[in-house]
Design a protein around this motif. Structure first.
Motif, short mmCIF file in Angstrom:
data_model
loop_
_atom_site.label_atom_id
_atom_site.label_comp_id
_atom_site.label_asym_id
_atom_site.label_seq_id
_atom_site.Cartn_x
_atom_site.Cartn_y
_atom_site.Cartn_z
N PHE A 115 -47.69 76.31 11.62
CA PHE A 115 -46.70 75.36 11.12
C PHE A 115 -47.34 73.99 10.94
O PHE A 115 -48.12 73.53 11.79
N HIS A 116 -46.99 73.33 9.84
CA HIS A 116 -47.35 71.94 9.64
C HIS A 116 -46.62 71.11 10.70
O HIS A 116 -45.51 71.47 11.12
N ASN A 156 -44.84 68.62 10.47
CA ASN A 156 -43.50 68.19 10.07
C ASN A 156 -42.45 69.29 10.20
O ASN A 156 -41.26 69.04 10.02
N GLY A 157 -42.88 70.51 10.49
CA GLY A 157 -41.96 71.62 10.70
C GLY A 157 -41.36 72.19 9.44
O GLY A 157 -40.56 73.12 9.49
N LEU A 158 -41.74 71.66 8.27
CA LEU A 158 -41.14 72.09 7.00
C LEU A 158 -42.07 72.96 6.17
O LEU A 158 -41.66 73.52 5.16
N VAL A 159 -43.32 73.05 6.59
CA VAL A 159 -44.32 73.80 5.84
C VAL A 159 -44.96 74.83 6.76
O VAL A 159 -45.32 74.52 7.90
N ASP A 177 -43.12 76.02 1.48
CA ASP A 177 -42.05 75.08 1.85
C ASP A 177 -40.88 75.90 2.38
O ASP A 177 -40.14 76.52 1.62
N ILE A 178 -40.72 75.93 3.70
CA ILE A 178 -39.67 76.77 4.29
C ILE A 178 -38.31 76.09 4.26
O ILE A 178 -37.31 76.69 4.66
N SER A 179 -38.26 74.84 3.78
CA SER A 179 -36.97 74.17 3.64
C SER A 179 -36.29 74.53 2.33
O SER A 179 -35.10 74.26 2.15
N ALA A 180 -37.03 75.16 1.42
CA ALA A 180 -36.44 75.55 0.13
C ALA A 180 -35.39 76.63 0.35
O ALA A 180 -35.61 77.58 1.11
N LYS A 199 -39.06 81.22 -1.76
CA LYS A 199 -40.09 80.60 -0.94
C LYS A 199 -41.48 81.09 -1.37
O LYS A 199 -42.13 81.89 -0.69
#
Length: 252
Positions: free
Chosen positions: A8-9, A11-14, A28-31, A35
């Motif tokens: 995990f990046h 920032n927790g989003l990647v 980008d797991i926020s998408a 994905k």
């Protein structure tokens, strides 16, 4: 091809993945939908392990080559970490890479049996722990939270704790069978315990980190445990296995 590592990046989003197909990809797991990878790094070797620098700007990688690579996430430029004046490179494949919490150090384990510590800024090798596992492959590394110690796992079926400053062996944890090149030991959230999957019993062996006494062995999986991850904040961990199950372990 097989996915060999995830990270995990900060920032927790990647989420980054690496593969035996000689690539590492960022998702980008926020998408909400679709994905797909938005960034990809390719090289001339099969990847085995990746780790983000705590800043999130760099991705370290190791695999079926003796060098440790560093990729700039923004420019996609690749760098080779350099041996120091009195420190040679690895002589065989790199099995795992791991950053210390603050990013000041990067550790690498290798099939040549050594563990190397690299300066997180200059990229120079600052210490080599040779023959860390009696000539057998070193399969994993993990820093303590303070970065004063590094935990190594090896195919001599031992987990060893090393003093980062001196390279001195502090403790040896024995009693588990370790057979795979991705065999990995981890600290519990409070670093009071060391845990590792046992290839012979398909159980997780748990040691007291200070005394190296075996405290417990879990026994729920019916096939080889392929990975273990400890919670960073609670007395819990997760395992996945060739029995096609993922299990969560915690206090009742």
């Amino acid at each position: 091809a097989e996915i060999t590592g995830l990270a995990f990046h900060p920032n927790g989003l990647v989420l980054a993945s690496c593969s035996a197909d000689r690539s590492a990809k960022l998702f980008d797991i926020s998408a909400a939908y679709g994905k797909h990878a938005f960034q990809s790094f390719g090289d001339n070797f099969a990847f085995r392990s990746i780790a983000f620098h705590p800043s999130g700007d760099y991705l370290a990688a190791g695999g079926d080559a003796p060098e440790v690579r560093l990729y700039n996430v923004h420019t996609e430029k690749a760098y080779l970490l350099q041996p120091g004046a009195d420190q040679g490179p690895h002589a065989a494949a790199v099995t795992q890479v791991a950053y210390a919490g603050g990013g000041a150090l990067l550790a690498s384990a290798s099939c040549d049996g050594s563990v190397k510590l690299w300066d997180g800024v200059s990229g120079r090798c600052v210490r080599t722990i040779g023959q860390a596992h009696d000539g057998r492959a070193a399969t994993a590394v993990a820093f303590s939270r303070s970065a004063k110690y590094v935990l190594s796992t090896g195919l001599d079926s031992c987990v060893r704790l090393w003093d980062v400053g001196s390279g001195r062996l502090v403790q040896t944890y024995a009693g588990a069978r370790l057979e795979a090149l991705n065999a990995q030991a981890v600290f519990s959230h409070d670093e009071a315990l060391v845990l590792v999957p046992d290839a012979q019993t398909n159980a997780v062996v748990c040691w007291d980190a200070h005394s190296a006494q075996v405290l417990a062995q879990t026994a729920e999986h019916s096939d080889r445990i392929t990975w273990i991850a400890a919670s960073p904040a609670a007395p819990a961990f997760m395992t996945c296995s060739d029995d096609e199950c993922v299990r969560f372990w915690g206090r009742e």
